[in-house]
Write a protein that holds these residues in place. Structure first.
Motif, mmCIF file in Angstrom:
data_model
loop_
_atom_site.group_PDB
_atom_site.id
_atom_site.type_symbol
_atom_site.label_atom_id
_atom_site.label_comp_id
_atom_site.label_asym_id
_atom_site.label_seq_id
_atom_site.Cartn_x
_atom_site.Cartn_y
_atom_site.Cartn_z
ATOM 1 N N ILE A 185 12.267 -28.514 70.992
ATOM 2 C CA ILE A 185 12.745 -28.942 72.394
ATOM 3 C C ILE A 185 13.551 -29.309 73.017
ATOM 4 N N THR A 215 16.213 -23.054 71.824
ATOM 5 C CA THR A 215 16.570 -23.617 72.628
ATOM 6 C C THR A 215 17.865 -24.208 72.685
ATOM 7 N N THR A 237 10.745 -23.341 73.951
ATOM 8 C CA THR A 237 10.637 -24.377 75.469
ATOM 9 C C THR A 237 11.289 -24.103 76.248
HETATM 10 P P1 13P Z 1 12.637 -25.124 70.997
HETATM 11 O O1 13P Z 1 11.434 -24.996 71.583
HETATM 12 O O2 13P Z 1 13.259 -26.084 70.826
HETATM 13 O O3 13P Z 1 13.162 -23.891 71.459
HETATM 14 O O4 13P Z 1 11.731 -24.274 69.463
HETATM 15 C C1 13P Z 1 10.744 -23.419 69.172
HETATM 16 C C2 13P Z 1 11.002 -23.414 67.789
HETATM 17 O O5 13P Z 1 11.350 -23.607 66.643
HETATM 18 C C3 13P Z 1 9.060 -22.347 67.752
HETATM 19 O O6 13P Z 1 8.570 -22.853 66.048
#
Ligand code: 13P
Length: 307
Positions: A185, A215, A237
């Motif tokens: 995230i 992300t 995210t």
């Molecule tokens: P991000 O939100 O950092 O992209 O990660 C998403 C995730 O790992 C869902 O399992």
């Protein structure tokens, strides 16, 4: 079209040198945005929903079954190969319910569990899932997490390659999420990836590897990571951010006396969700291209339904 086994599409990705995205949706609008992107890119895709940010009481009160039904109904109308995952269930029981709800891949969020406890629960999940033809993603190691005040490393731990081999052997998981510097995230900076650790894990573990925290995963590390066994990137995210920005700009552009029937639920260009959805589709398309998935559609689903 029937759902395609996760192992099958991850296996093709690995042997052909690309990765699949799991672009986490949270409702019908976001799920549709992901599927549209995959169809426009002619790419296989992993659709699904995650439990991490969702209220446990809602999930336990029928939410898992609702999400499973939504996911299956979109997947069945898809013109590309789709696997459907219930990601980061809070408990073994929720993951088991994910199987009954129609997901064909499940995962428990064990990142903060003791390894031995995780092995027991994930082994049990594999036993039940494999009997129903459902894949299981395991996780060993805990990525750091971004918070409002910076990156929180206090619960983070990197995946130990020998432990990873033991975890896979003792549980029977079909793919393994690893912690190699990836951060969950995080929006405002790129993570720093330990490719040497990834190489050591890849040398000891033969199932496809998974990266959570897509992300903030650096673009420059995508190709090296794929060469070192990563076949699945989880992205969440950034998709909510682009959706939010699109929604905000459409709502701001509405004047006085809004025509609510056109703005909400019409599914026309006037629907405030449309711009948000289109922005999300654009983002997912660019990530599919980054992961090398564009044009890789092989239609395993057609082959399965012809049997
Ligand atoms: P991000 O939100 O950092 O992209 O990660 C998403 C995730 O790992 C869902 O399992």
């Amino acid at each position: 079209m029937p759902l395609v086994p996760l192992q099958r599409i991850l296996g093709s990705a690995r042997s052909d040198g690309y990765a699949l995205g799991y672009f986490e949706a949270w409702d019908t609008c976001s799920l549709e945005a992901v599927l549209t992107a995959a169809e426009e890119e002619s790419a296989p895709v992993i659709l699904g929903f995650g439990a991490m940010m969702v209220d446990g009481t809602w999930l336990d009160g029928g939410g898992i079954e609702i999400l499973g039904a939504i996911g299956r109904s979109y997947a069945e109308r898809s013109s590309v190969d789709v696997a459907l995952i219930f990601n980061e269930a809070h408990t073994l029981d929720q993951a088991l319910r994910g199987i009954d709800a129609g997901f064909n891949a499940v995962m428990i969020d064990t990142h903060s569990w003791r390894t031995e406890d995780a092995i027991v629960a994930v082994r049990e999940l594999c036993r039940a899932a494999h009997q129903s033809g459902v894949a299981v993603e395991g996780e060993l190691g805990s990525p750091a997490e971004a918070t409002a005040s910076g990156v929180d490393h206090s619960h983070a731990s990197l995946t130990d390659p020998d432990e990873a081999a033991r975890f896979v052997e003792e549980t029977g998981v079909d793919c393994l999420a690893v912690s190699v510097g990836n951060v969950h995230i995080m929006m405002d900076q790129e993570a720093s990836i330990d490719l040497e650790r990834l190489r050591s894990i890849h040398e000891r573990v033969d199932v496809p590897l998974v990266i959570h925290g897509g992300t903030s995963f650096p673009r420059a590390a995508v190709a090296p990571a794929i060469a070192l066994g990563v076949a699945k990137f989880n992205v969440g995210t950034v998709l909510k951010h682009v959706f939010w920005d699109g929604l905000e700009s459409s709502v701001r552009s509405v004047g006085a006396n809004p025509d609510v029937h056109q703005l909400l639920g019409s599914h026309k260009q006037s629907d405030v969700m449309r711009i948000a959805q289109q922005r999300m589709t654009t983002k997912v398309r660019s990530l599919i291209r980054q992961y090398g998935g564009s044009g890789r559609q092989v239609m395993v689903a057609a082959e399965l339904s012809a049997r």
